[in-house]
Design a protein around this motif. Structure first.
Motif, PDB file in Angstrom:
ATOM      1  N   ARG A 214       0.841  -1.189   0.000  1.00  0.00           N
ATOM      2  CA  ARG A 214       0.000   0.000   0.000  1.00  0.00           C
ATOM      3  C   ARG A 214       0.887   1.254   0.000  1.00  0.00           C
ATOM      4  NH1 ARG A 214      -2.800  -3.261  -1.479  1.00  0.00           N
ATOM      5  NH2 ARG A 214      -4.675  -4.183  -0.555  1.00  0.00           N
ATOM      6  N   PRO A 215       0.351   2.404  -0.404  1.00  0.00           N
ATOM      7  CA  PRO A 215       1.152   3.639  -0.435  1.00  0.00           C
ATOM      8  C   PRO A 215       1.824   3.990   0.881  1.00  0.00           C
ATOM      9  CG  PRO A 215      -0.856   3.941  -1.700  1.00  0.00           C
ATOM     10  CD  PRO A 215      -0.976   2.592  -1.031  1.00  0.00           C
ATOM     11  N   LYS A 216       1.196   3.643   2.007  1.00  0.00           N
ATOM     12  CA  LYS A 216       1.774   3.976   3.314  1.00  0.00           C
ATOM     13  C   LYS A 216       3.065   3.206   3.592  1.00  0.00           C
ATOM     14  CE  LYS A 216      -1.039   0.646   5.925  1.00  0.00           C
ATOM     15  NZ  LYS A 216      -2.051   0.480   7.006  1.00  0.00           N
ATOM     16  N   ALA A 217       3.355   2.196   2.769  1.00  0.00           N
ATOM     17  CA  ALA A 217       4.556   1.374   2.982  1.00  0.00           C
ATOM     18  C   ALA A 217       5.846   2.155   2.789  1.00  0.00           C
ATOM     19  CB  ALA A 217       4.542   0.165   2.044  1.00  0.00           C
ATOM     20  N   ARG A 249       7.758  13.659   6.317  1.00  0.00           N
ATOM     21  CA  ARG A 249       6.797  14.728   6.612  1.00  0.00           C
ATOM     22  C   ARG A 249       7.458  16.098   6.596  1.00  0.00           C
ATOM     23  NH1 ARG A 249       3.749  13.586  11.998  1.00  0.00           N
ATOM     24  NH2 ARG A 249       3.207  11.773  10.706  1.00  0.00           N
ATOM     25  N   TRP A 250       8.754  16.135   6.944  1.00  0.00           N
ATOM     26  CA  TRP A 250       9.443  17.412   7.033  1.00  0.00           C
ATOM     27  C   TRP A 250      10.081  17.829   5.717  1.00  0.00           C
ATOM     28  CZ3 TRP A 250       8.100  20.095  11.032  1.00  0.00           C
ATOM     29  CH2 TRP A 250       7.705  19.443  12.191  1.00  0.00           C
ATOM     30  N   HIS A 251      10.782  16.905   5.049  1.00  0.00           N
ATOM     31  CA  HIS A 251      11.496  17.308   3.836  1.00  0.00           C
ATOM     32  C   HIS A 251      10.774  16.953   2.537  1.00  0.00           C
ATOM     33  CE1 HIS A 251      12.776  13.114   3.458  1.00  0.00           C
ATOM     34  NE2 HIS A 251      13.376  13.177   4.633  1.00  0.00           N
ATOM     35  N   SER A 252       9.750  16.092   2.607  1.00  0.00           N
ATOM     36  CA  SER A 252       8.989  15.724   1.404  1.00  0.00           C
ATOM     37  C   SER A 252       7.508  15.647   1.764  1.00  0.00           C
ATOM     38  CB  SER A 252       9.475  14.379   0.848  1.00  0.00           C
ATOM     39  OG  SER A 252      10.862  14.394   0.590  1.00  0.00           O
ATOM     40  N   PRO A 253       6.913  16.768   2.164  1.00  0.00           N
ATOM     41  CA  PRO A 253       5.534  16.745   2.670  1.00  0.00           C
ATOM     42  C   PRO A 253       4.511  16.258   1.654  1.00  0.00           C
ATOM     43  CG  PRO A 253       6.276  19.007   2.289  1.00  0.00           C
ATOM     44  CD  PRO A 253       7.480  18.129   2.180  1.00  0.00           C
ATOM     45  N   MET A 254       4.745  16.527   0.358  1.00  0.00           N
ATOM     46  CA  MET A 254       3.786  16.075  -0.638  1.00  0.00           C
ATOM     47  C   MET A 254       3.767  14.547  -0.729  1.00  0.00           C
ATOM     48  SD  MET A 254       3.347  17.382  -4.577  1.00  0.00           S
ATOM     49  CE  MET A 254       3.446  19.081  -4.019  1.00  0.00           C
ATOM     50  N   LEU A 255       4.955  13.940  -0.704  1.00  0.00           N
ATOM     51  CA  LEU A 255       5.023  12.482  -0.722  1.00  0.00           C
ATOM     52  C   LEU A 255       4.401  11.905   0.541  1.00  0.00           C
ATOM     53  CD1 LEU A 255       8.622  11.960  -2.142  1.00  0.00           C
ATOM     54  CD2 LEU A 255       6.472  11.443  -3.301  1.00  0.00           C
ATOM     55  N   ASP A 256       4.597  12.590   1.655  1.00  0.00           N
ATOM     56  CA  ASP A 256       3.998  12.139   2.903  1.00  0.00           C
ATOM     57  C   ASP A 256       2.475  12.186   2.818  1.00  0.00           C
ATOM     58  OD1 ASP A 256       4.280  11.498   5.860  1.00  0.00           O
ATOM     59  OD2 ASP A 256       3.127  13.361   5.970  1.00  0.00           O
ATOM     60  N   ASP A 257       1.939  13.256   2.243  1.00  0.00           N
ATOM     61  CA  ASP A 257       0.481  13.360   2.077  1.00  0.00           C
ATOM     62  C   ASP A 257      -0.056  12.266   1.160  1.00  0.00           C
ATOM     63  OD1 ASP A 257       0.433  15.566   3.719  1.00  0.00           O
ATOM     64  OD2 ASP A 257       0.330  17.026   2.082  1.00  0.00           O
ATOM     65  N   ILE A 258       0.650  12.014   0.074  1.00  0.00           N
ATOM     66  CA  ILE A 258       0.208  11.010  -0.902  1.00  0.00           C
ATOM     67  C   ILE A 258       0.171   9.624  -0.277  1.00  0.00           C
ATOM     68  CG2 ILE A 258       0.862   9.845  -3.063  1.00  0.00           C
ATOM     69  CD1 ILE A 258       1.969  12.594  -3.994  1.00  0.00           C
ATOM     70  N   SER A 259       1.053   9.370   0.688  1.00  0.00           N
ATOM     71  CA  SER A 259       1.111   8.044   1.304  1.00  0.00           C
ATOM     72  C   SER A 259      -0.174   7.684   2.057  1.00  0.00           C
ATOM     73  CB  SER A 259       2.305   7.945   2.255  1.00  0.00           C
ATOM     74  OG  SER A 259       2.107   8.744   3.421  1.00  0.00           O
ATOM     75  N   ALA A 260      -1.000   8.678   2.334  1.00  0.00           N
ATOM     76  CA  ALA A 260      -2.266   8.421   3.032  1.00  0.00           C
ATOM     77  C   ALA A 260      -3.367   7.942   2.087  1.00  0.00           C
ATOM     78  CB  ALA A 260      -2.724   9.685   3.758  1.00  0.00           C
ATOM     79  N   VAL A 261      -3.141   8.031   0.783  1.00  0.00           N
ATOM     80  CA  VAL A 261      -4.129   7.551  -0.184  1.00  0.00           C
ATOM     81  C   VAL A 261      -4.205   6.028  -0.090  1.00  0.00           C
ATOM     82  CG1 VAL A 261      -4.709   7.433  -2.644  1.00  0.00           C
ATOM     83  CG2 VAL A 261      -3.684   9.510  -1.687  1.00  0.00           C
ATOM     84  N   LYS A 262      -5.383   5.467  -0.249  1.00  0.00           N
ATOM     85  CA  LYS A 262      -5.595   4.051   0.031  1.00  0.00           C
ATOM     86  C   LYS A 262      -5.023   3.113  -1.032  1.00  0.00           C
ATOM     87  CE  LYS A 262      -7.802   4.821   3.867  1.00  0.00           C
ATOM     88  NZ  LYS A 262      -7.151   4.495   5.159  1.00  0.00           N
ATOM     89  N   THR A 263      -5.128   3.469  -2.311  1.00  0.00           N
ATOM     90  CA  THR A 263      -4.713   2.551  -3.368  1.00  0.00           C
ATOM     91  C   THR A 263      -3.754   3.215  -4.343  1.00  0.00           C
ATOM     92  OG1 THR A 263      -6.487   3.121  -4.938  1.00  0.00           O
ATOM     93  CG2 THR A 263      -6.992   1.461  -3.246  1.00  0.00           C
ATOM     94  N   TRP A 264      -2.952   2.379  -5.014  1.00  0.00           N
ATOM     95  CA  TRP A 264      -2.023   2.897  -6.018  1.00  0.00           C
ATOM     96  C   TRP A 264      -2.753   3.401  -7.250  1.00  0.00           C
ATOM     97  CZ3 TRP A 264       2.560   4.176  -4.553  1.00  0.00           C
ATOM     98  CH2 TRP A 264       3.197   3.486  -3.519  1.00  0.00           C
ATOM     99  N   ASP A 265      -3.926   2.846  -7.532  1.00  0.00           N
ATOM    100  CA  ASP A 265      -4.708   3.350  -8.659  1.00  0.00           C
ATOM    101  C   ASP A 265      -5.055   4.823  -8.452  1.00  0.00           C
ATOM    102  OD1 ASP A 265      -5.821   0.921 -10.550  1.00  0.00           O
ATOM    103  OD2 ASP A 265      -5.397   0.243  -8.521  1.00  0.00           O
ATOM    104  N   LYS A 266      -5.459   5.143  -7.221  1.00  0.00           N
ATOM    105  CA  LYS A 266      -5.800   6.535  -6.920  1.00  0.00           C
ATOM    106  C   LYS A 266      -4.552   7.412  -6.909  1.00  0.00           C
ATOM    107  CE  LYS A 266     -10.068   5.683  -4.333  1.00  0.00           C
ATOM    108  NZ  LYS A 266     -10.778   5.847  -3.036  1.00  0.00           N
ATOM    109  N   VAL A 267      -3.445   6.879  -6.408  1.00  0.00           N
ATOM    110  CA  VAL A 267      -2.193   7.630  -6.427  1.00  0.00           C
ATOM    111  C   VAL A 267      -1.796   7.944  -7.870  1.00  0.00           C
ATOM    112  CG1 VAL A 267       0.288   7.513  -5.982  1.00  0.00           C
ATOM    113  CG2 VAL A 267      -1.323   6.732  -4.237  1.00  0.00           C
ATOM    114  N   ASN A 268      -1.869   6.935  -8.737  1.00  0.00           N
ATOM    115  CA  ASN A 268      -1.463   7.116 -10.128  1.00  0.00           C
ATOM    116  C   ASN A 268      -2.361   8.115 -10.857  1.00  0.00           C
ATOM    117  OD1 ASN A 268      -1.532   5.474 -13.209  1.00  0.00           O
ATOM    118  ND2 ASN A 268       0.355   6.295 -12.348  1.00  0.00           N
ATOM    119  N   ALA A 269      -3.670   7.997 -10.651  1.00  0.00           N
ATOM    120  CA  ALA A 269      -4.599   8.953 -11.274  1.00  0.00           C
ATOM    121  C   ALA A 269      -4.321  10.360 -10.775  1.00  0.00           C
ATOM    122  CB  ALA A 269      -6.047   8.548 -10.969  1.00  0.00           C
ATOM    123  N   GLY A 270      -4.027  10.486  -9.480  1.00  0.00           N
ATOM    124  CA  GLY A 270      -3.705  11.799  -8.926  1.00  0.00           C
ATOM    125  C   GLY A 270      -2.405  12.347  -9.467  1.00  0.00           C
ATOM    126  N   MET A 271      -1.431  11.476  -9.705  1.00  0.00           N
ATOM    127  CA  MET A 271      -0.149  11.904 -10.264  1.00  0.00           C
ATOM    128  C   MET A 271      -0.324  12.529 -11.651  1.00  0.00           C
ATOM    129  SD  MET A 271       2.622  11.298  -8.404  1.00  0.00           S
ATOM    130  CE  MET A 271       3.015  10.436  -6.886  1.00  0.00           C
TER     131      MET A 271
END
Length: 355
Positions: A214-217, A249-271
């Motif tokens: 999962r993205p949180k990994a 969370r401190w040096h890459s906050p956008m990546l940290d936020d994206i990690s909360a998305v549930k699925t890679w399909d949603k991450v990819n569509a958002g990308m």
């Protein structure tokens, strides 16, 4: 086709808006989506057919890395900004451009003046000694041009992503760590790390539909280490962790936020949506984009520098903004170790606290 030297045409929001509804814009987005979809579920380590065109590209990238090795950084201990030796590297690559393109199968010689400009500009900005997602876009457009003139085909898409594009990223890591390239823009805002965007986009496509990960990994270092050889996304996270300490969370906050998305399909569509908005839709990035006969400009003519507009580096400033950015030190400059250190993909690097 009559080829022509590419030129800048997007110098104001008027041209940018026109570009976003143009055939060239749609073609770039379609090409990104085609490459993206081709690597769904595909690992970096999988066997893939390598055509003569892709093989020639890989050999060209090897030669570029050889140029880096033959062009060591200057003694620049007093500065944490870009190393001037990058300009020597850049000039060497520019001098080799014609001979490098001559090795590409079915490459028309009269296309060199147009296609090679995207290739040369894919390595960074010679004057500012920086690199960002706009330069990364130039490499993508170089591949796109090669496909349009018959060097590559649709059947090459998987190999282009997991072999050619990934090799380009590896060479760029060598450049970034050797010459301390500064992030383009004031703070690398148009990249998900300091420099890049597309490895995360294509990397999330590789992970679409994964049964277990999962993205949180990305917050689990053991998982990151285990998956870095197979997936671009985790390889990029591992790379970030190797030169920066503290939490994402401190040096890459956008990546940290994206990690909360549930699925890679949603991450990819958002990308893909984010790339359209934050790269193809941002004037500070796209005012440096180059248009020729293969990727033509179809909008209103660019403005001249008059009134309160300010010219800089061949484009027009319409007011105060990030544009070329306030120079900031490379993260490599902080992490570079003069003694023999841990190898990543360039000279020895050691992690230091993010500053």
């Amino acid at each position: 086709m009559t080829f022509q030297a590419p030129r800048k045409c997007i110098l104001s929001n008027l041209q940018l808006t026109a570009f976003q509804s143009s055939n060239t814009y749609n073609a770039i987005v379609t090409y990104i989506e085609a490459l993206n979809n081709s690597v769904t579920g595909v690992k970096l380590t999988e066997q893939v057919s390598i055509s003569p065109g892709v093989k020639a590209i890989l050999e060209i990238l090897d030669k570029v890395e050889d140029v880096v090795k033959d062009t060591p950084p200057m003694d620049n201990k007093a500065s944490r900004f870009g190393n001037p030796a990058f300009r020597i590297f850049y000039d060497k690559v520019e001098d080799l451009t014609q001979s490098l393109h001559a090795t590409l199968p079915h490459f028309p010689e009269d296309a060199t003046a147009e296609v090679s400009v995207y290739f040369v500009n894919a390595w960074g900005n010679r004057e500012r000694i920086d690199y960002g997602s706009g330069m990364e876009l130039n490499f993508l457009c170089w591949l796109m041009c090669l496909e349009r003139i018959g060097v590559l085909g649709e059947s090459d898409h998987i190999a282009l992503v997991i072999r050619a594009f990934w090799r380009y990223i590896q060479v760029m890591r060598v450049l970034q760590s050797t010459y301390w390239l500064e992030p383009a823009g004031s703070h690398g805002v148009w990249g998900l790390d300091d420099y890049h965007f597309l490895p995360f986009l294509f990397g999330s496509a590789q992970l679409r539909g994964h049964k277990y990960v999962r993205p949180k990994a990305i917050h689990d270092n053991e998982v990151v280490d285990e998956l870095a050889n197979d997936y671009m996304y985790f390889a990029c996270i591992k790379f970030i962790n190797s030169i920066k300490t503290a939490s994402l969370r401190w040096h890459s906050p956008m990546l940290d936020d994206i990690s909360a998305v549930k699925t890679w399909d949603k991450v990819n569509a958002g990308m893909i949506k984010m790339y359209k908005a934050e790269v193809l839709g941002k004037l500070p990035v796209m005012q440096h984009f180059l248009f020729g006969s293969i990727l033509p400009y179809e909008g209103p003519p660019p403005p001249s520098a008059t009134g309160n507009e300010r010219t800089h580096g061949g484009h027009v400033h319409e007011g105060w903004g990030d544009c070329c950015g306030i120079p900031i030190p490379s993260a490599f400059a902080a992490a570079q170790e003069r003694e023999e250190g841990k190898k990543i993909e360039g000279p020895g690097i050691r992690p230091v606290p993010f500053d």
